[in-house]
Motif scaffolding. Structure first.
Motif, short mmCIF file in Angstrom:
data_model
loop_
_atom_site.label_atom_id
_atom_site.label_comp_id
_atom_site.label_asym_id
_atom_site.label_seq_id
_atom_site.Cartn_x
_atom_site.Cartn_y
_atom_site.Cartn_z
N THR A 85 35.07 3.27 69.48
CA THR A 85 34.98 2.28 68.41
C THR A 85 35.02 2.91 67.02
O THR A 85 35.31 2.23 66.05
CB THR A 85 33.69 1.44 68.56
OG1 THR A 85 32.56 2.33 68.59
CG2 THR A 85 33.72 0.61 69.84
N ASP A 86 34.72 4.20 66.94
CA ASP A 86 34.77 4.93 65.67
C ASP A 86 35.40 6.29 65.96
O ASP A 86 34.69 7.26 66.28
CB ASP A 86 33.37 5.08 65.09
CG ASP A 86 33.35 5.77 63.74
OD1 ASP A 86 34.30 6.50 63.39
OD2 ASP A 86 32.35 5.59 63.02
N PRO A 87 36.73 6.39 65.87
CA PRO A 87 37.42 7.63 66.26
C PRO A 87 36.96 8.87 65.50
O PRO A 87 36.84 9.94 66.10
CB PRO A 87 38.89 7.33 65.96
CG PRO A 87 38.99 5.85 66.00
CD PRO A 87 37.66 5.33 65.50
N GLU A 88 36.68 8.75 64.23
CA GLU A 88 36.27 9.92 63.45
C GLU A 88 34.92 10.45 63.93
O GLU A 88 34.76 11.65 64.15
CB GLU A 88 36.20 9.56 61.96
CG GLU A 88 35.97 10.75 61.08
CD GLU A 88 36.06 10.38 59.61
OE1 GLU A 88 35.15 10.76 58.86
OE2 GLU A 88 37.05 9.72 59.22
N GLU A 89 33.96 9.57 64.11
CA GLU A 89 32.65 10.01 64.58
C GLU A 89 32.73 10.51 66.03
O GLU A 89 32.13 11.52 66.38
CB GLU A 89 31.61 8.90 64.47
CG GLU A 89 30.21 9.39 64.83
CD GLU A 89 29.12 8.38 64.59
OE1 GLU A 89 27.99 8.83 64.38
OE2 GLU A 89 29.38 7.17 64.64
N TYR A 90 33.51 9.82 66.85
CA TYR A 90 33.64 10.23 68.25
C TYR A 90 34.25 11.63 68.35
O TYR A 90 33.86 12.42 69.21
CB TYR A 90 34.48 9.23 69.04
CG TYR A 90 34.41 9.49 70.52
CD1 TYR A 90 33.34 9.01 71.27
CD2 TYR A 90 35.38 10.26 71.16
CE1 TYR A 90 33.24 9.28 72.63
CE2 TYR A 90 35.29 10.53 72.52
CZ TYR A 90 34.23 10.03 73.24
OH TYR A 90 34.13 10.30 74.58
N ALA A 91 35.17 11.95 67.47
CA ALA A 91 35.79 13.28 67.47
C ALA A 91 34.74 14.37 67.26
O ALA A 91 34.84 15.46 67.83
CB ALA A 91 36.88 13.36 66.42
N THR A 92 33.71 14.09 66.47
CA THR A 92 32.62 15.05 66.26
C THR A 92 31.93 15.36 67.58
O THR A 92 31.61 16.51 67.88
CB THR A 92 31.60 14.47 65.25
OG1 THR A 92 32.27 14.22 64.02
CG2 THR A 92 30.44 15.42 65.02
N TYR A 93 31.71 14.33 68.38
CA TYR A 93 31.11 14.50 69.70
C TYR A 93 32.07 15.25 70.63
O TYR A 93 31.71 16.24 71.27
CB TYR A 93 30.76 13.13 70.27
CG TYR A 93 30.55 13.09 71.75
CD1 TYR A 93 29.35 13.49 72.32
CD2 TYR A 93 31.56 12.65 72.61
CE1 TYR A 93 29.15 13.45 73.69
CE2 TYR A 93 31.38 12.61 73.97
CZ TYR A 93 30.17 13.01 74.50
OH TYR A 93 29.98 12.98 75.86
N ALA A 94 33.31 14.78 70.71
CA ALA A 94 34.27 15.32 71.67
C ALA A 94 34.55 16.81 71.44
O ALA A 94 34.76 17.55 72.40
CB ALA A 94 35.57 14.52 71.62
N ARG A 95 34.54 17.25 70.19
CA ARG A 95 34.80 18.67 69.90
C ARG A 95 33.74 19.59 70.50
O ARG A 95 33.99 20.77 70.72
CB ARG A 95 34.85 18.89 68.38
CG ARG A 95 36.15 18.51 67.75
CD ARG A 95 36.23 19.04 66.31
NE ARG A 95 35.22 18.47 65.44
CZ ARG A 95 35.35 17.33 64.76
NH1 ARG A 95 36.47 16.63 64.84
NH2 ARG A 95 34.38 16.90 64.00
N GLN A 96 32.56 19.07 70.77
CA GLN A 96 31.46 19.90 71.25
C GLN A 96 31.31 19.91 72.77
O GLN A 96 30.57 20.72 73.32
CB GLN A 96 30.15 19.41 70.64
CG GLN A 96 30.16 19.47 69.11
CD GLN A 96 28.89 18.93 68.53
OE1 GLN A 96 27.82 19.48 68.75
NE2 GLN A 96 29.00 17.83 67.79
N THR A 97 32.00 19.02 73.45
CA THR A 97 31.71 18.82 74.86
C THR A 97 32.27 19.90 75.78
O THR A 97 31.65 20.23 76.79
CB THR A 97 32.20 17.44 75.34
OG1 THR A 97 33.60 17.33 75.06
CG2 THR A 97 31.45 16.33 74.63
#
Length: 94
Positions: A12-24
């Motif tokens: 729902t918020d691609p920019e914020e989600y990218a912050t999460y996805a980069r760390q996984t």
């Protein structure tokens, strides 16, 4: 026995989600996990599907739960829950 984490995600918020996805990726690897699917193009052949799928493989149920319950993952989890709607399950393989 291999265990899989399966996530069905609508971001729902691609920019914020990218912050999460980069760390996984590095975090999963720390606990013995590896990504088999992380987003990517998809073709829906039956029913409806969310915009994103993720599939992680861990060497055991214990490893998968240790990853999910870890302080490191719990620290970034709120980013994912704020920026997406998702279902996540842990399933033992055959």
């Amino acid at each position: 026995m291999s265990t899989y984490v399966i996530a069905r995600i609508d971001v729902t918020d691609p920019e914020e989600y990218a912050t999460y996805a980069r760390q996984t990726m590095a975090l999963a690897e720390k606990f013995g996990g590896r990504f088999l699917v992380k987003g990517g193009p998809q073709t829906v052949v039956e029913g409806e599907a969310p915009s994103r799928h993720v599939l992680l493989e861990f060497p055991s149920l214990t490893a998968a739960r240790t990853w999910y319950d870890s302080a490191e993952y719990q620290r970034i989890l709120p980013i994912a829950t704020r920026s997406s709607k998702r279902d996540l399950v842990i399933v033992e393989g055959v």
